[in-house]
Design an enzyme around this catalytic site. Structure first.
Site, mmCIF file in Angstrom:
data_model
loop_
_atom_site.group_PDB
_atom_site.id
_atom_site.type_symbol
_atom_site.label_atom_id
_atom_site.label_comp_id
_atom_site.label_asym_id
_atom_site.label_seq_id
_atom_site.Cartn_x
_atom_site.Cartn_y
_atom_site.Cartn_z
ATOM 1 N N MET A 27 0.866 -1.165 -0.037
ATOM 2 C CA MET A 27 -0.141 0.019 0.023
ATOM 3 C C MET A 27 1.096 1.133 0.037
ATOM 4 O O MET A 27 1.813 1.389 0.951
ATOM 5 C CB MET A 27 -0.889 0.022 1.254
ATOM 6 C CG MET A 27 -1.906 -1.115 1.147
ATOM 7 S SD MET A 27 -2.970 -1.005 2.654
ATOM 8 C CE MET A 27 -2.019 -1.978 3.834
ATOM 9 N N ALA A 28 0.908 2.232 -1.063
ATOM 10 C CA ALA A 28 1.459 3.402 -1.292
ATOM 11 C C ALA A 28 1.514 4.009 0.182
ATOM 12 O O ALA A 28 0.353 4.299 0.546
ATOM 13 C CB ALA A 28 1.239 3.999 -2.514
ATOM 14 N N CYS A 111 -2.800 -2.283 -9.697
ATOM 15 C CA CYS A 111 -3.040 -0.886 -9.274
ATOM 16 C C CYS A 111 -4.094 -0.272 -10.275
ATOM 17 O O CYS A 111 -3.926 -0.170 -11.449
ATOM 18 C CB CYS A 111 -1.711 -0.091 -9.352
ATOM 19 S SG CYS A 111 -1.972 1.785 -8.740
ATOM 20 N N LYS A 151 0.589 -10.103 -8.734
ATOM 21 C CA LYS A 151 -0.754 -9.644 -8.213
ATOM 22 C C LYS A 151 -1.535 -8.792 -9.136
ATOM 23 O O LYS A 151 -0.965 -7.962 -10.075
ATOM 24 C CB LYS A 151 -0.453 -8.797 -6.985
ATOM 25 C CG LYS A 151 -1.711 -8.272 -6.187
ATOM 26 C CD LYS A 151 -1.444 -7.837 -4.732
ATOM 27 C CE LYS A 151 -2.649 -7.367 -3.847
ATOM 28 N NZ LYS A 151 -3.452 -6.243 -4.238
ATOM 29 N N ASN A 213 -7.405 -11.747 -2.191
ATOM 30 C CA ASN A 213 -7.269 -10.605 -1.885
ATOM 31 C C ASN A 213 -8.916 -9.811 -2.015
ATOM 32 O O ASN A 213 -9.424 -9.889 -2.947
ATOM 33 C CB ASN A 213 -6.191 -9.720 -2.381
ATOM 34 C CG ASN A 213 -6.078 -8.405 -1.937
ATOM 35 O OD1 ASN A 213 -6.012 -7.288 -2.766
ATOM 36 N ND2 ASN A 213 -6.363 -8.013 -0.791
ATOM 37 N N GLY A 214 -9.165 -8.972 -0.774
ATOM 38 C CA GLY A 214 -10.368 -8.086 -1.181
ATOM 39 C C GLY A 214 -11.419 -8.519 0.171
ATOM 40 O O GLY A 214 -11.870 -9.647 0.226
ATOM 41 N N GLY A 237 -5.045 -6.096 2.894
ATOM 42 C CA GLY A 237 -4.612 -4.572 2.769
ATOM 43 C C GLY A 237 -5.423 -3.715 3.697
ATOM 44 O O GLY A 237 -4.866 -3.642 4.815
#
Length: 384
Positions: A27-28, A111, A151, A213-214, A237
């Site tokens: 995560m940025a 992304c 990913k 993921n999610g 995340g």
């Protein structure tokens, strides 16, 4: 807080054996060394860096070189790369291997941010299946014995899904695992993740692990995802924002030895303070570290009896001493608030039409126009 119970095998990604099948999603601006160390203090798994731009690494951008540096306590070390040019991505991987910068490399094809997709990168790129395959193939070759994973998202939108063929292509090209964020780029982070897509990918990709993921907001969610989809591991995340101890709960849920926590307000305040301290160490600058922790205030104290004035002051504090004085004002015995602290964290946004290069969806192979957009994408020196 109920304690989820489940048993699951450890996750093996190439030569890496993980105690629990859990990965921290890149995560940025979040998953820097400080946050990764904090999460690791509570649990176990694979903790991935912020997204690193391949060209910035090849050109040894100063910010990028700091972002790819791991603390000595971090093992295994993981770096996520973003790139659109096969040669540049492969060269970045070679640097990581030659300079022993990581034990695992992940490639970002998920992304959804417009500044990335409008140049053909991130979740837009698998639409060009030949380019996607070449990037993975050359990167995997450059990685050698270092496990390289991918990913991605379901696709650009519901009319342009790519995940099944991209998953097969990645598997054939040498990827050691494939992770799917079960949303399209058009969804951004809105709506509900389509876990059935993870199940379909698991049925399609059979020789390497498939990670889901999610919408994993709790350990219960992680156990349920693996049960419902058959996936081999989970990628977490936004669910850990302001809750780094989630990794301890996940470890316990998957049968590992992990301490149960009682997240009273005092416990949360101590975690917040530790995070700030690690950020100060990471930046080697107290003011900068204290500025960076500000974005985490609302996440940590979601649902807790922390007044608006204290929250506002924490979001402007410029020293650890100021933070300490503010945290001392809190009722450290205040209990976990239950549902008020649960659920979605971070910005979900709204569905939106993905920003793409002109004519991107007209065909699956690159043309001269598309190639030009990709060249521009490779000039991004942001360092991730």
């Amino acid at each position: 807080m109920p304690a989820p119970t489940a048993l699951a095998p450890a996750l093996r990604i190439g030569p890496l054996d993980l105690q629990v099948p859990v990965v921290l999603a890149p995560m940025a601006g979040i998953t820097n060394t400080a946050f990764r160390r904090l999460c690791r203090e509570y649990g176990a798994g694979l903790y991935v860096s912020e997204m690193i731009t391949s060209r910035a690494l090849v050109e040894r951008n100063e910010t990028t070189m700091r972002l790819v540096t791991h603390h000595e306590s971090e093992t295994p070390r993981s770096i996520q790369l973003y790139g659109v040019d096969p040669a540049t991505v492969a060269e970045a991987v070679r640097i990581i291997v030659a300079e022993d910068l990581a034990d695992h490399v992940d490639l970002n094809f998920g992304c959804p941010v417009p500044k990335v997709t409008r140049k053909g990168g991130g979740s837009a790129l698998p639409w060009k299946l030949g380019l996607f395959t070449e990037i993975v193939r050359r990167a995997a070759s450059a990685a050698g014995d270092l496990p390289l994973t991918v990913k991605m998202r379901k696709g650009i939108d519901d009319d342009h899904l790519t995940y099944l063929e991209a998953g097969r292509a990645a598997e054939d090209a040498g990827a050691a695992a494939v992770a799917l964020h079960a949303r399209t780029a058009a969804q951004f982070y809105s709506g509900t993740a389509d876990w059935s897509a993870i199940a379909r990918l698991k049925e399609t990709v059979t020789s390497v692990p498939v990670l889901g993921n999610g919408d994993i907001w709790s350990a219960d969610d992680a156990v349920r995802m693996m049960s419902e989809t058959g996936c081999d591991g989970v990628v977490v995340g936004r669910g850990c924002l302001g809750r780094p101890w989630l990794f301890g709960e996940l470890a316990a849920a998957f049968g590992a030895d992990a301490s149960r926590v009682d997240p009273t307000l005092g416990f949360v305040a101590a975690a917040f303070r530790r995070h700030a301290e690690l950020l100060v160490e990471f930046f080697d600058d107290e003011g900068r570290g204290c500025r960076d922790i500000r974005k985490h205030v609302a996440w940590y104290f979601k649902g807790y009896p922390v007044g608006g004035d204290v929250r506002a002051s924490l979001a402007t504090a410029s020293s650890l001493a100021e933070i300490d004085a503010l945290l001392a004002q809190l009722d450290h015995d205040a209990p976990y608030p239950g549902a008020a602290a649960e659920g979605q964290r971070g910005r979900a946004g709204t569905p939106k039409r993905p920003a793409l290069p002109e004519g991107w969806l007209e065909h699956r192979e690159l043309d001269a126009t598309s190639s030009g957009d990709l060249a521009a994408a490779e000039l991004d020196h942001s360092g991730g």
